[in-house]
Design an enzyme around this catalytic site. Sequence first.
Site, PDB file in Angstrom:
ATOM      1  N   ASP A 252     -36.243  26.164  26.698  1.00 37.01           N
ATOM      2  CA  ASP A 252     -34.605  25.520  26.024  1.00 37.01           C
ATOM      3  C   ASP A 252     -33.917  26.349  25.055  1.00 37.01           C
ATOM      4  O   ASP A 252     -34.536  26.032  24.302  1.00 37.01           O
ATOM      5  CB  ASP A 252     -35.197  23.976  25.941  1.00 37.01           C
TER       6      ASP A 252
ATOM      7  N   TYR B 114     -24.045  26.363  28.930  1.00 33.01           N
ATOM      8  CA  TYR B 114     -23.642  24.584  29.303  1.00 33.01           C
ATOM      9  C   TYR B 114     -22.004  24.611  29.606  1.00 33.01           C
ATOM     10  O   TYR B 114     -20.928  25.543  29.219  1.00 33.01           O
ATOM     11  CB  TYR B 114     -22.740  23.838  27.800  1.00 33.01           C
TER      12      TYR B 114
ATOM     13  N   TYR C  99     -15.851  24.810  25.283  1.00 34.19           N
ATOM     14  CA  TYR C  99     -16.524  25.419  26.292  1.00 34.19           C
ATOM     15  C   TYR C  99     -15.968  27.240  26.604  1.00 34.19           C
ATOM     16  O   TYR C  99     -16.504  27.365  25.378  1.00 34.19           O
ATOM     17  CB  TYR C  99     -16.078  25.103  28.033  1.00 34.19           C
TER      18      TYR C  99
ATOM     19  N   LYS D   4     -17.939  30.169  23.988  1.00 31.52           N
ATOM     20  CA  LYS D   4     -18.641  31.440  25.473  1.00 31.52           C
ATOM     21  C   LYS D   4     -18.070  32.586  24.307  1.00 31.52           C
ATOM     22  O   LYS D   4     -18.046  34.050  24.210  1.00 31.52           O
ATOM     23  CB  LYS D   4     -17.657  30.955  26.208  1.00 31.52           C
TER      24      LYS D   4
HETATM   25  N1  LIG Z   1     -19.683  28.062  36.913  1.00 29.28           N
HETATM   26  C1  LIG Z   1     -18.097  28.548  37.236  1.00 29.28           C
HETATM   27  O1  LIG Z   1     -17.368  27.999  37.629  1.00 29.28           O
HETATM   28  C2  LIG Z   1     -18.164  29.717  35.736  1.00 29.28           C
HETATM   29  C3  LIG Z   1     -16.939  30.406  35.340  1.00 29.28           C
HETATM   30  C4  LIG Z   1     -16.548  31.458  34.745  1.00 29.28           C
HETATM   31  C5  LIG Z   1     -18.473  32.326  33.697  1.00 29.28           C
HETATM   32  N2  LIG Z   1     -19.122  30.971  33.956  1.00 29.28           N
HETATM   33  C6  LIG Z   1     -20.180  31.912  33.894  1.00 29.28           C
HETATM   34  O2  LIG Z   1     -20.872  31.885  34.536  1.00 29.28           O
HETATM   35  C7  LIG Z   1     -22.160  32.340  34.229  1.00 29.28           C
HETATM   36  C8  LIG Z   1     -23.334  31.172  34.986  1.00 29.28           C
HETATM   37  O3  LIG Z   1     -22.705  30.353  35.720  1.00 29.28           O
HETATM   38  P1  LIG Z   1     -23.569  29.126  36.581  1.00 29.28           P
HETATM   39  O4  LIG Z   1     -22.486  28.532  37.276  1.00 29.28           O
HETATM   40  O5  LIG Z   1     -24.274  29.619  37.201  1.00 29.28           O
HETATM   41  O6  LIG Z   1     -24.231  27.678  35.769  1.00 29.28           O
HETATM   42  P2  LIG Z   1     -25.175  26.535  36.345  1.00 29.28           P
HETATM   43  O7  LIG Z   1     -25.376  26.534  37.516  1.00 29.28           O
HETATM   44  O8  LIG Z   1     -24.129  24.751  35.550  1.00 29.28           O
HETATM   45  O9  LIG Z   1     -26.154  27.341  35.331  1.00 29.28           O
HETATM   46  C9  LIG Z   1     -26.531  27.089  34.350  1.00 29.28           C
HETATM   47  C10 LIG Z   1     -27.737  26.890  33.923  1.00 29.28           C
HETATM   48  O10 LIG Z   1     -28.226  26.437  32.636  1.00 29.28           O
HETATM   49  C11 LIG Z   1     -29.050  25.925  32.377  1.00 29.28           C
HETATM   50  N3  LIG Z   1     -28.727  25.547  30.970  1.00 29.28           N
HETATM   51  C12 LIG Z   1     -27.772  24.764  30.271  1.00 29.28           C
HETATM   52  N4  LIG Z   1     -28.434  24.407  29.168  1.00 29.28           N
HETATM   53  C13 LIG Z   1     -29.865  24.673  29.309  1.00 29.28           C
HETATM   54  C14 LIG Z   1     -30.541  24.800  28.002  1.00 29.28           C
HETATM   55  N5  LIG Z   1     -30.389  23.882  26.977  1.00 29.28           N
HETATM   56  N6  LIG Z   1     -31.788  25.333  28.323  1.00 29.28           N
HETATM   57  C15 LIG Z   1     -31.966  26.131  29.614  1.00 29.28           C
HETATM   58  N7  LIG Z   1     -31.183  26.303  30.226  1.00 29.28           N
HETATM   59  C16 LIG Z   1     -30.342  25.863  29.988  1.00 29.28           C
HETATM   60  C17 LIG Z   1     -28.789  24.895  33.426  1.00 29.28           C
HETATM   61  O11 LIG Z   1     -30.664  24.232  33.433  1.00 29.28           O
HETATM   62  P3  LIG Z   1     -29.977  22.822  34.319  1.00 29.28           P
HETATM   63  O12 LIG Z   1     -30.810  23.174  35.874  1.00 29.28           O
HETATM   64  O13 LIG Z   1     -32.049  22.558  34.016  1.00 29.28           O
HETATM   65  O14 LIG Z   1     -29.144  21.829  34.053  1.00 29.28           O
HETATM   66  C18 LIG Z   1     -28.703  25.410  34.613  1.00 29.28           C
HETATM   67  O15 LIG Z   1     -29.829  26.200  35.644  1.00 29.28           O
HETATM   68  C19 LIG Z   1     -22.913  31.447  33.015  1.00 29.28           C
HETATM   69  O16 LIG Z   1     -23.019  32.393  31.474  1.00 29.28           O
HETATM   70  C20 LIG Z   1     -21.294  30.976  32.805  1.00 29.28           C
HETATM   71  O17 LIG Z   1     -20.484  30.271  31.373  1.00 29.28           O
HETATM   72  C21 LIG Z   1     -19.177  29.650  35.354  1.00 29.28           C
END
Ligand SMILES: NC(=O)c1ccc[n+]([C@@H]2O[C@H](COP(=O)([O-])OP(=O)(O)OC[C@H]3O[C@@H](n4cnc5c(N)ncnc54)[C@H](OP(=O)(O)O)[C@@H]3O)[C@@H](O)[C@H]2O)c1
Length: 292
Positions: free
Chosen positions: A35, A60, A124, A128
Amino acid sequence: MKTVLIGKNGQLGWEFQRTLPPLGEVVSLGRDELDVADHHAVQKTLIELRPNLIINASAYTDVDLAETQIELAMGINAIAPGVMAEIARKTNAVFIHYSTDYVFDGKHNTPYTENDPTNPLNIYGKSKLMGEENIKQAGGAYLILRTSWVYSLRGNSFVNKVLGWARKNKTLKIVSDQVSSPTWARMLAETTTQVITTNKANLLDILRESCGIYHLAGSGHTSRYEWAKRIIANDPNRTEQLVQTIEPALSVDFPTLATRPLFSVLSCEKFTGTFDLRPQNWEYALQQAMTE
Ligand SMILES: NC(=O)c1ccc[n+]([C@@H]2O[C@H](COP(=O)([O-])OP(=O)(O)OC[C@H]3O[C@@H](n4cnc5c(N)ncnc54)[C@H](OP(=O)(O)O)[C@@H]3O)[C@@H](O)[C@H]2O)c1
C-alpha cells in the site's frame, strides 16, 4: 537486472506485466502486497528487495474524488513517489514514474512542452505536480513521463465507458471542448520498456545523464467527442449498440467536482529526440487496441 513494478493491477501496470519479464527478474506488487499510502512500508519493501529499477505505475487516479480525499491523494501521488525516488538514489537504482497533462491549466492552443509553466486546476493535478517536485528533489537517476488520457480495454477507462453508454442510450452527448491525446496503456508500457531495453547495459549512467521530465502520449490529438465517435466506429460488436446519435456538448453542461484543463496536448519532441522513439498515432493505436 531486478525490477520492482509498483501498481501491477492498473491499466499501465497490467501492460508492464507483459513487457518487463524479458528484461530479467521482475517483482510485481499490487495494493495488497504494498500500500503506497504507507510510506514506511514503501521504504522497507524497496530496501529489502534492492532492485536495480523501480517502476511506479500506481497512482490515485480518481480526479473528482481527489477533490474530497485530498490527504489520501497527496499521500499516494505526492509523497510516495518522493520516498521511492529517495530509496532509488540511496540504493543506486533507476526510478521511472508517470505524471499527467493535468499539471497544466489548458489555456494554451499549441502542444505543451516540458518547459512550459505548470498551473494545475485540480487536486489530482496538484498532487501529481508535487510528486514530480519531490522526485526531482530526491535527485538520482529518474524519468518522469507525463502522459494523457490513458486507456485500456480493461477496467473503467473512457473507452469502456463509451462502449457501455452506446449499449444503453440512443443519443450520447460528449464534450467537444476538452482536447488532448488518447494514450493506449500498452503503447506506454512498450515504449518505456524499449527505452530500458535499448539502454539496459548502462541504464543507471544513461538515465543519470538524461534524467528529467518527458512528455509521452499518443501522437496527434482530438476532442473527447471525436474520440468517442472513433470508439463507437471501432467497436467490434456494433450490433449490440443502441446508439444512433452522438452530439457534441460543452464541459460547462457537465459540471464535475474537479475542473479539467480544456487543451492539454503534450509535445513529445523531447522524448523522441532523446530516445529516438516515436509514440504511435492515437487513432491507429485505438484501432489496434479495439480489434485485437
Ligand atoms: N488514466 C489516465 O487517464 C491518466 C492520464 C494521465 C496520467 N496518468 C498517469 O499514468 C499512470 C498510470 O495510470 P493508470 O491509468 O494505469 O491508472 P489506474 O489504472 O488507475 O491504476 C492505478 C493503480 O494504482 C493502484 N493504487 C492506487 N492506490 C494505491 C495504493 N494506496 N497502494 C498501492 N497501489 C495503489 C491501483 O490499485 P487498485 O487496482 O487496487 O485500485 C491501480 O492498480 C499514473 O501515474 C497516472 O497518474 C493517467
